[in-house]
Design an enzyme around this catalytic site. Structure first.
Site, short mmCIF file in Angstrom:
data_model
loop_
_atom_site.label_atom_id
_atom_site.label_comp_id
_atom_site.label_asym_id
_atom_site.label_seq_id
_atom_site.Cartn_x
_atom_site.Cartn_y
_atom_site.Cartn_z
N CYS A 103 5.36 2.13 6.29
CA CYS A 103 4.20 1.03 6.32
C CYS A 103 3.23 1.48 5.54
CB CYS A 103 3.95 0.81 7.80
SG CYS A 103 3.22 -0.91 8.04
N HIS A 104 1.88 1.91 6.27
CA HIS A 104 0.79 2.04 5.52
C HIS A 104 0.75 3.74 5.63
CE1 HIS A 104 -0.28 -1.97 6.37
NE2 HIS A 104 -1.29 -1.87 5.18
#
Length: 172
Positions: A103-104
């Protein structure tokens, strides 16, 4: 059994920590959570997970671990503002130790300037950041770059993501 450092702070994406952590622990690996202060309790973005921190960033060295895990959410963006976490992540990449992130999570590696020439994926909103950092961006559920960097796009990819680190860690 491998010893894996997990860097996280408040607002991590709950399931991006809890799901891989369970898989890794069930396989016999030891996870050590790392934040600014040992004993802090950090809370996930969804409020579903609370994690008591095992170690302070001031008390850990990459040499003491076999791998690094960076869960997503807002946590990696907060951590990359702290040079200690940037240096810690860079040390794993420079030593070619497994780095597991989704994800991030790659935001911390972007700040560490360790992604140039790597094949990776991440959440759609950071695709441009990854490309600007020199990443060969691939829109797939899990990307394994040289049995060292394992990345995924987000929570929907967890079934695929959770398997790949187990395979990589067997080779270390």
């Amino acid at each position: 059994m491998k010893k894996i450092a997990v860097v996280l702070t408040d607002m991590f994406e709950d399931v991006e920590y809890t799901s891989p952590a369970k898989e890794l622990q069930d396989a016999g690996h030891e996870l050590v959570t790392v934040e600014k202060e040992k004993g802090n309790v950090v809370t996930g973005l969804q409020g579903e997970a609370k994690v008591t921190i095992d170690a302070s960033i001031n008390d850990v060295k990459s040499e003491d671990f076999d791998a690094l895990m960076i869960p997503g959410g807002f946590s990696p963006d907060k951590l990359r503002a702290d040079d200690r976490f940037v240096a810690f992540a860079r040390a794993f990449m420079d030593a070619k130790k497994p780095v597991l992130t989704l994800c991030h999570g790659p935001q911390l590696l972007i700040t560490a300037k360790t992604l140039d020439g790597r094949k990776a994926t991440g959440f759609k909103s950071i695709q441009v950041n990854l490309t600007n950092a020199g990443v060969d961006f691939v829109d797939e559920e899990v990307v394994n770059c040289s049995d060292q960097l394992v990345t995924s796009r987000g929570p929907d990819d967890l079934p695929a993501f959770n398997k790949e680190p187990l395979a990589v860690l067997k080779k270390v």
